[in-house]
Design an enzyme around this catalytic site. Structure first.
Site, PDB file in Angstrom:
ATOM      1  CB  CYS A 297       9.267   2.914   2.357  1.00 23.73           C
ATOM      2  SG  CYS A 297       8.000   4.172   2.592  1.00 23.73           S
TER       3      CYS A 297
ATOM      4  CG  HIS B 145       2.137   0.363   2.828  1.00 22.49           C
ATOM      5  ND1 HIS B 145       2.439   0.184   4.149  1.00 22.49           N
ATOM      6  CD2 HIS B 145       3.129   1.135   2.315  1.00 22.49           C
ATOM      7  CE1 HIS B 145       3.555   0.829   4.441  1.00 22.49           C
ATOM      8  NE2 HIS B 145       4.002   1.407   3.346  1.00 22.49           N
TER       9      HIS B 145
END
Length: 626
Positions: free
Chosen positions: A26, A547
């Site tokens: 990620c 995030h």
């Protein structure tokens, strides 16, 4: 620790290739699915230079890297051969696939990348030897020259073996099979037969030999065929026979096809190209100069340049000069400029470490490091080099330049442009065209051909392409709340990587609203393909990661409606995303959203200004950074 060694240590300490069943990444971490987590040496990995921490969550063994995750991911996949890894988290959206040219470039770069450093080193050795002989410091018969030349030229001469091994890994086959086929292509008796012009047959079928030394594409094609055959035989043969008969049948069939088909096709294509070139040159030298100067390095890549060699040598022996090879000299300097432009433009140490030596190597006449390490992987520098080569070739032809010998390229071609009767237009054309090619390629690459977000051939790093300028002493950057909700310290985030502060200082929000706004004026430098995270850099160099949720990468973008893309300029308070937090909760994921200053170490202080454990509205001051 450099990325290559870091990747090697991570692979070793998670239990090696055999313990990895899946890998993705990620925006900040490598996400391994291990067959046996107990084998992994977590303490050792935690202590590696370049690893922030290790998190075990959701059935994944997560190695947190931070901003360099894409670079490290690429090194890991290169070393694993790509056989057990996938990048689902960053994959292209459904329906979007790379075009044929991009796939072709990706394959070539993946094969050549592991030997870029070796190519640069060998090129520099060869260049220094050329200088030593040009200045009469060494003679080609000296023992010192012979041994150093073997060290510098061996890699190029036996390239089919080395590239065969790398291509075998890239195509997920047994790399030793194409390496063995590459060895056959440069086997002494085969080379001797080619040089002598001998006629060979195989089972009554004529074999048209070609020179495979220093060649690239014949062995890459052979490696691709070998990988397909190997997999087919693995499926068809009984397990008891596979050990010996799979490589036996694969080598025999692939090797014979390579000798019978690749050689004739390569030879015919080269001959046609050489004939067409001389026809164009006789028709119009300037047109020939522009065409050849612009396309020569592409011709070399495909190995179609071999038929030119007898033409060039014949011109020297019959005319005592050669106008065609004179044109080609400028294309070498164009590659110098392409690599130099990237070196000057990039602020990434890894990119510069490749571009700098590649420019030096090309200056000395060896362009492989510049082509395969810089211009071809990034594509646009290769185009800019082609434009510069075309200009340089046109200048050379327009000035009727000639080469009076056949030898090295780059700076070591200079003596070949000196007419035995004295300096004339040829030498001046060489100087002018070479300088023009370098300057044009450098300027075009710097202005139009490279962006730092292209830090690696495969993808951009997590927070790259943005200024890493540290604000001056006393300068403050204010970060305003992006999401309405309850402010909590990072230590309360249910994720060790964020909670430990290993990724940097900041805060987190438990959202009470579905909109995400820009925290300051700046530039969006990274957007995860899974849409769960993005990085923004302020105009004075603060790198901020937002995030959205924890482990929401697994939702593959479904809850996130992004309103911006990479390289967009944003203003404080601008809408960045709309998030379906209920979908995230319904899928049993945490909605807590960390907001991290990923370059915390570049600043004197990062101070949380918002009251903890209360709901903050968007636009409220939350961080003050000095």
């Amino acid at each position: 620790m450099d990325n290559q060694n870091l990747a090697r240590e991570i692979i070793r300490n998670v239990g090696g290739r055999s313990n990895i069943s899946h890998l993705e990444h990620c925006v900040t971490r490598l996400r391994f699915t291990l067959k046996d987590e107990s084998v992994a040496q977590t303490d050792t990995i935690n202590n590696l230079d370049g690893v922030m921490t290790v998190v075990k969550s959701g059935g994944q063994y997560q190695v947190v890297i931070g901003n360099k995750v894409k670079e490290v991911y690429k090194e890991v996949t290169d070393q694993l051969g790509g056989a057990v890894v996938s990048n689902d988290a960053e994959a292209a959206p459904p329906g979007k696939k790379k075009n044929a040219f991009n796939r072709f470039v990706d394959v070539i770069v993946g094969i050549i990348s592991p030997i870029i450093g070796l190519l640069a080193a060998a090129g520099i050795i060869k260049g220094m030897l050329g200088l030593a002989t040009a200045l009469d410091w060494l003679a080609a018969t000296d023992g010192t020259y012979i041994l150093l030349n073997a060290l510098g030229d061996g890699l190029f001469y036996f390239m089919p073996i080395i590239v065969g091994f790398s291509a075998g890994r890239k195509f997920n086959g047994n790399p030793f099979i194409p390496a063995a086929i590459g060895a056959a292509l440069v086997y002494p008796s085969v080379i001797t037969a080619y040089n002598a012009g001998d006629s060979l047959t195989f089972a009554g079928i004529p074999v048209v030999l070609a020179s495979y030394t220093s060649s690239l594409f014949p062995i890459i094609l052979a490696a691709w065929v070998a990988a397909k055959l190997e997999k087919w035989f693995e499926r068809k043969l009984p397990a008891s026979l596979r050990l010996f008969f799979v490589p036996l049948f694969t080598i025999l069939i692939t090797g014979i096809l390579t000798f019978l088909l690749v050689g004739p096709v390569l030879t015919e294509a080269s001959s046609l190209l050489a004939d067409a070139t001389m026809w164009i040159y006789n028709l119009s030298p300037v047109i020939a100069g522009v065409v050849l100067g612009g396309l020569w390095q592409l011709i070399v890549i495909f190995g179609l340049h071999y038929a030119f060699i007898p033409v060039l040598i014949n011109n020297i022996t019959t005319l005592q000069y050669d106008p065609v090879n004179a044109i080609l000299s400028a294309s070498v300097f164009a590659q110098v400029g392409a690599a130099l432009g990237v070196f000057l433009k990039s602020r990434n140490a890894k990119v510069r470490s490749i571009a700098g030596p590649a420019a030096i190597s090309a200056f000395m006449g060896v362009t492989e490091p510049a082509i395969y390490g810089i211009s071809l992987p990034y594509k646009k520098p290769f185009v800019m080099a082609g434009i510069a080569g075309a200009v340089g070739g046109g200048i050379t032809a327009a000035m009727s330049a000639k080469m009076f010998g056949f030898g090295g390229g780059g700076i070591f071609a200079a003596p070949m442009f000196i007419n035995p009767a004295g300096l004339d237009n040829s030498f001046y054309a060489y100087v002018i065209a070479s300088a023009a090619a370098v300057v044009i390629a450098t300027v075009l690459t710097y202005l139009f051909g490279f962006k730092d977000k292209q830090e690696t051939p495969a993808a951009a790093p997590a927070v790259s392409g943005a200024s890493s300028t540290v604000p001056g002493a006393g300068t403050k950057t204010q970060v305003y709340n992006s999401i309405q909700g309850k402010i909590i310290p990072l230590s309360e985030v249910p994720d060790e990587a964020f909670a430990s502060g290993a990724m940097g200082s900041g805060y987190a929000v438990i959202p009470a609203d579905n909109k995400v706004y820009a925290p300051f004026d700046g530039t969006v430098v990274t957007v995860a393909n899974s849409k769960h995270a993005f990085a923004i850099v302020s105009d004075d160099g603060v790198e901020l990661l937002i995030h959205m949720g924890i482990n929401t990468v697994k939702l593959k973008g479904a809850p996130f409606d992004l309103k911006v893309k990479e390289n967009d300029r944003v203003q404080k308070g601008q809408l960045l995303a709309i998030v379906d937090w209920n979908m995230i909760r319904d899928n049993n994921f945490e909605v807590t959203t960390p907001v991290i200053v990923t370059n915390t170490a570049d600043h004197e202080s990062v101070v949380l200004k918002a009251d903890r454990s209360r709901e903050a509205k968007t636009g409220e001051l939350v961080l003050s950074i000095r």
